[in-house]
Scaffold this active site. Structure first.
Site, PDB file in Angstrom:
ATOM      1  CG  LEU A  93      -1.626   1.275   1.705  1.00 18.73           C
ATOM      2  CD1 LEU A  93      -2.856   0.895   2.518  1.00 18.73           C
ATOM      3  CD2 LEU A  93      -0.905   2.170   2.484  1.00 18.73           C
ATOM      4  CG  ASN A  94       2.171   3.862  -2.955  1.00 11.63           C
ATOM      5  OD1 ASN A  94       1.918   2.942  -3.633  1.00 11.63           O
ATOM      6  ND2 ASN A  94       2.416   5.210  -3.424  1.00 11.63           N
ATOM      7  CG  ASP A  95       0.788   7.930  -2.507  1.00 14.76           C
ATOM      8  OD1 ASP A  95       1.691   7.555  -1.915  1.00 14.76           O
ATOM      9  OD2 ASP A  95       0.799   8.796  -3.702  1.00 14.76           O
TER      10      ASP A  95
END
Ligand code: FRU
Length: 491
Positions: free
Chosen positions: A42-44
């Site tokens: 997961l990122n932003d």
């Protein structure tokens, strides 16, 4: 929905179901109340909004690869910012103009619809640097009439539409409405190695006109990602995630930063956008959102109660001197911070967990100095009241220390690790005149530390080695209260 979309979605559903069945029980570090990927990376945070009463959080999601890869948008919803339902993947790379990733973007609620704007990433095969050439950064819109089903993707802007003095790195549209006008900011890297934001205007959300570039006089990093423009207490704020700043002892200690400029007191967002002469920010007016090891690419939205809420990525890309190996071994990586309500205090912004999170608290206990407290699930909520601004020292297993030190080194708040608990994380410090209140929200393998109700915040991953964590307040405040946290089922 085309065949590629259907096939990808099926594959992701199967991957998630298989992972849930086989791995959740043995996963020690999965989080209890922070949003995290079902499986993989997961990122932003993306597309944050409240639509018809329901909160929506989308996020950059790579389910097949725990270390990143082609990005989709994962999706969570909530009625109360407290319990979240995972809704699966909503946007997938299924068109030629977004085939190498549905990159970050935002949501606009307009005329009863939820509209999402994002960057379609395309990387051409060949011997390219992917900065000056070899990459397409397409700005795309997609509309939903129910928050679940989406209409056809519309390509709004492509590289040839952006100003000529920019590289191919232009992305992360944040869109909002002001009266009859729509505005959009994009983060960008200029050819002269300077980060900037470019501002566009539209009357119909389909045709966008370039209005101005916003940057600093001298280069302040080579790239600005994930821009956001919003108003707090009648004053416009510009939030950016700059890359390429040099580290200093008390600031810019991470590889990449994120922070904000408060545009001159009393200047509204509308004035800020329409006034063609406000194009330059003062570097000295940049404040970092968070001083911890793991925080980047935050986004804000206004909820139906009129609160401005920020959610950040509790992670940091491309770092080499620390990692998240314990969760990588569990085949997931990274999380989002809790929702934080923003309030302006002069030229600074306070961030504090939304009050809904108080409902997580269970048994309360007052902690005395030098008393050890055993934490069963790595989760707790601690408040230290320190009206006199005395020194504070809080330890977890003797491997993590939050310290506020007024005598030896001057007024410095720090978080520091020793041994395996930090996985290479060492020390982060902030200058702060007086710490009168500390709140630590701990969730299995993630800490969020709020000083003076969010004047300074540290977000960091932490990896307790045993089944239990020993918390010890070596030097405390006048009153130290700890609450256990509702132990939700793993998942
Ligand atoms: C920030 C960022 C964005 C981009 C996205 C890709 O972390 O690099 O600029 O849209 O991540 O996942």
């Amino acid at each position: 929905m085309n065949a590629l979309h259907r096939d990808l979605e099926t594959l992701i559903l199967e991957t998630e179901a298989k992972y849930e069945e086989n791995n959740y029980q043995e996963s020690k570090y999965r989080l209890k109340f922070h949003l995290m990927p079902k499986v993989g990376w997961l990122n932003d945070p993306n597309g944050l909004c409240q639509y018809q009463g329901i909160y929506h959080v989308f996020f950059q999601y790579s389910p097949f690869n725990v270390k990143g890869g082609v990005k989709t948008w994962g999706h969570y919803t909530s009625k109360d910012l407290l319990s979240w339902d995972y809704k699966g993947v909503s946007l997938l790379p299924d068109q030629p103009f977004d085939c190498h990733g549905v990159y970050s973007g935002s949501a606009l609620i307009d005329h009863g619809n939820m509209e999402l704007f994002y960057t379609g990433n395309v990387k051409y095969d060949g011997d390219f640097d992917y900065i000056l050439e070899g990459r397409a950064s397409n700005t795309i819109r997609i509309v939903s009439k129910d928050g679940k089903h989406f209409e056809r993707k519309q390509l709004l802007l492509k590289n040839s539409d952006y100003p000529k003095d920019y590289t191919c790195n232009i992305r992360d549209p944040k869109v909002w409405k002001d009266g009859e006008n729509y505005w959009m900011v994009l983060g960008a890297r200029k050819k002269e190695e300077k980060g900037a934001v470019i501002l566009y205007q539209s009357e119909d959300k389909l045709h966008w006109e370039f209005k101005k570039e916003i940057s600093t006089k001298k280069p302040f990093g080579y790239m600005w990602e994930c821009p956001d423009v919003f108003e707090l207490d009648n004053t416009a704020i510009l939030s950016i995630s700059p890359q390429g700043l040099s580290s200093k002892e008390f600031c810019f200690q991470n590889l990449y930063q994120s922070g904000y400029f408060v545009i001159q007191e009393g200047t509204s967002v509308s004035e800020f956008c329409n006034n063609i002469t406000i194009t330059s920010m003062q570097e000295e007016d940049f404040y970092e959102w968070d001083m911890g090891f793991d925080f980047y690419a935050p986004q804000t939205f206004e909820d139906e109660k009129g609160r401005r809420i920020l959610i950040g990525w509790a992670g940091m890309p491309d770092v080499e001197d620390y990692d998240n190996q314990p969760t990588i071994e569990e085949n997931w990586q990274h999380a989002l911070t809790v929702p934080r309500q923003l309030k302006r205090k002069g030229t600074k912004i306070l961030q504090y967990p939304v009050k809904e999170l108080l409902a997580l608290r269970r048994e309360q206990k007052e902690l005395l100095e030098d008393q050890s407290y055993c934490i069963e699930n790595g989760c707790f909520d601690l408040e230290v009241e320190n009206p006199e601004g005395n020194d504070i020292s809080i330890q977890l297993d003797e491997d993590f220390c939050f310290q506020y030190d007024t005598k030896e080194n001057g007024q410095i708040a720090s978080i520091s690790f020793e041994g395996e608990m930090g996985r290479g994380r060492k020390i982060r410090q902030a200058k702060i005149e007086k710490v009168t209140h500390v709140r630590i929200l701990a969730d299995t393998s993630l800490l969020e530390i709020y000083l003076n109700y969010g004047e300074t915040v540290f977000t960091t991953r932490y990896y307790p080695q045993g089944e239990k964590v020993i918390l010890k307040i070596k030097k405390g405040g006048k009153k130290n209260n700890i609450w256990t946290i509702k132990n939700k089922k793993k998942g």
